[in-house]
Design a protein around this motif. Structure first.
Motif, mmCIF file in Angstrom:
data_model
loop_
_atom_site.group_PDB
_atom_site.id
_atom_site.type_symbol
_atom_site.label_atom_id
_atom_site.label_comp_id
_atom_site.label_asym_id
_atom_site.label_seq_id
_atom_site.Cartn_x
_atom_site.Cartn_y
_atom_site.Cartn_z
ATOM 1 N N LYS A 132 0.853 -1.200 0.000
ATOM 2 C CA LYS A 132 0.000 0.000 0.000
ATOM 3 C C LYS A 132 0.882 1.241 0.000
ATOM 4 O O LYS A 132 1.992 1.217 0.528
ATOM 5 N N PRO A 133 0.354 2.323 -0.575
ATOM 6 C CA PRO A 133 1.146 3.551 -0.618
ATOM 7 C C PRO A 133 1.591 3.964 0.790
ATOM 8 O O PRO A 133 0.802 3.895 1.735
ATOM 9 N N HIS A 169 1.443 3.236 6.998
ATOM 10 C CA HIS A 169 1.595 4.598 6.507
ATOM 11 C C HIS A 169 1.381 5.548 7.661
ATOM 12 O O HIS A 169 0.350 5.530 8.299
ATOM 13 N N TYR A 342 9.814 4.373 -3.757
ATOM 14 C CA TYR A 342 8.724 3.560 -4.297
ATOM 15 C C TYR A 342 8.847 3.367 -5.813
ATOM 16 O O TYR A 342 7.923 2.919 -6.468
ATOM 17 N N ARG A 344 8.922 5.458 -8.277
ATOM 18 C CA ARG A 344 8.158 6.331 -9.179
ATOM 19 C C ARG A 344 9.058 7.329 -9.893
ATOM 20 O O ARG A 344 8.638 8.001 -10.823
#
Ligand SMILES: *Cc1c(COP(=O)(O)O)cnc(C)c1O
Length: 355
Positions: A132-133, A169, A342, A344
């Protein structure tokens, strides 16, 4: 990749994975199913294995329990959008672990034992890495003395272990800090630069006093003059004053050489921010707070990456820091670091190891 070391694998028959609530993870409470273990005896590291996470059995005369010959590390693994497992700068943690080990007369861990042990552990416990983010897997490597002997000397035997825990998170809550000018975390010539267990034991009492007074953490000053700001309990600290980023130098051996610190300084220089590695004095800090030239103050470390500071106590006065605009350096650098971790954003510094 180097696969010269032989790692035995013993899988658990009672995985805790199904019973773990990944929606409500708090830091350091639920450990993943397995751990990596190596033993040092007869002058070498041996018996490499991944086995079920389980209690250890120790003799009461275990040297670590009495004299604290023990060092540790902390790093994180992440999953990218394609479920690839990415570890952030493990090579830097491996090097720092050995620097800490040297200072405590603990034998170094060969690079391939650290890296292959970590890889194997993450392969076996891959499902424990949240996808999960904002979530990640915290990794705790450590080495400790295992001789059963009450004399004071370096142990002849050790254990190296790595275990992990999934972490949720959390927007690191902004913290309030108190400038500490009585107690000392580290002195020149001491062990401040090592991630040594005893450093943390000694810091609990002064931190507890500050917490009773309503502050989250301490800002340590140097042990000699108590004039120079060093770092916080588990974070390096940075200040932006008049457009310059100021952070304590690590050359005196009293400050932990944070890997987040190094990453933030690298990115700051790339963004064109002026970086000033020097000690900020307590009176300079007070002055900057009083004339509103302190723009940002934050801690850097693996657990939170960036922890914003909203209040600083100096002497007997509390100062509230100004609200930071969303384009502040500390928000930007957090976003950039997260994007790299992550997967990105292109990893042009070679910080990411893919498992
Ligand atoms: C671990 C630690 C840090 C932060 O180091 P990172 O590599 O950035 O996690 C800073 N100060 C102390 C005292 C530490 O123990």
């Amino acid at each position: 990749m180097n696969t010269t070391i032989d790692i035995q694998i013993k899988q658990t028959s009672q995985s805790k994975l199904q019973g773990t609530d990944f929606e409500n993870l708090s830091f350091g409470q639920v450990m993943s199913d397995h751990m990596f273990v190596a033993d040092y005896k007869n002058g070498e590291w041996q018996d490499f294995r991944v086995e079920p996470y389980a209690p250890l059995s120790l003799n009461p005369a275990n040297a670590t329990l009495h004299y604290g010959q023990s060092v540790f590390e902390g790093l994180k693994a992440y999953k990218d959008g394609n479920n690839n497992v990415l570890i952030f700068r493990p090579d830097a943690n491996q090097r720092r672990l050995n620097e800490s080990a040297d200072r405590l007369c603990i034998p170094q861990i060969p690079e391939d034992v650290f890296m292959e042990g970590l890889r194997k552990l993450l392969e076996v416990d891959r499902e424990w890495i949240p996808n999960k983010p904002g979530c990640s897997l915290y990794i705790r490597p450590f080495i400790f003395a295992t001789d059963d002997y009450l004399g004071i000397r370096p142990s002849a035997t050790y254990k190296f272990m790595i275990f992990t825990c999934p972490v949720g998170h959390y927007y690191a809550k902004p913290v309030s800090v108190k400038v500490e000018t009585k107690y000392t975390r580290a002195a020149e010539g001491g062990t401040g630069q090592a991630k040594a267990a005893g450093n943390y034991a000694g810091s609990l009492y002064p931190a507890q006093i500050a917490q009773k007074q309503g502050y989250d953490q301490l800002l340590w000053t140097d042990g000699k003059s108590h004039q120079n700001i060093e770092e916080s309990g588990t974070m390096n600290v940075m200040f932006i004053i008049n457009g310059s980023l100021i952070t304590a130098p690590t050359s005196k051996g009293t400050i932990l050489k944070g890997i987040t610190r190094d990453s933030v300084l690298t990115l700051a220089k790339e963004k064109g921010l002026k970086v000033d590695e020097r000690f900020l004095t307590v009176s300079e800090l007070k002055e900057a707070l009083e004339n509103n030239t302190l723009q940002e103050a934050f801690g850097t470390g693996t657990a939170a990456t960036i922890a914003h500071i909203y209040k600083i106590n100096v002497g007997d006065k509390d100062y509230d820091l100004p609200e930071k605009p969303a384009d502040s350096f500390s928000y930007q650098v957090l976003e950039t670091l997260d994007a790299i971790k992550y997967g990105r954003q292109e990893d042009k510094h070679g910080w990411i190891t893919k498992v």
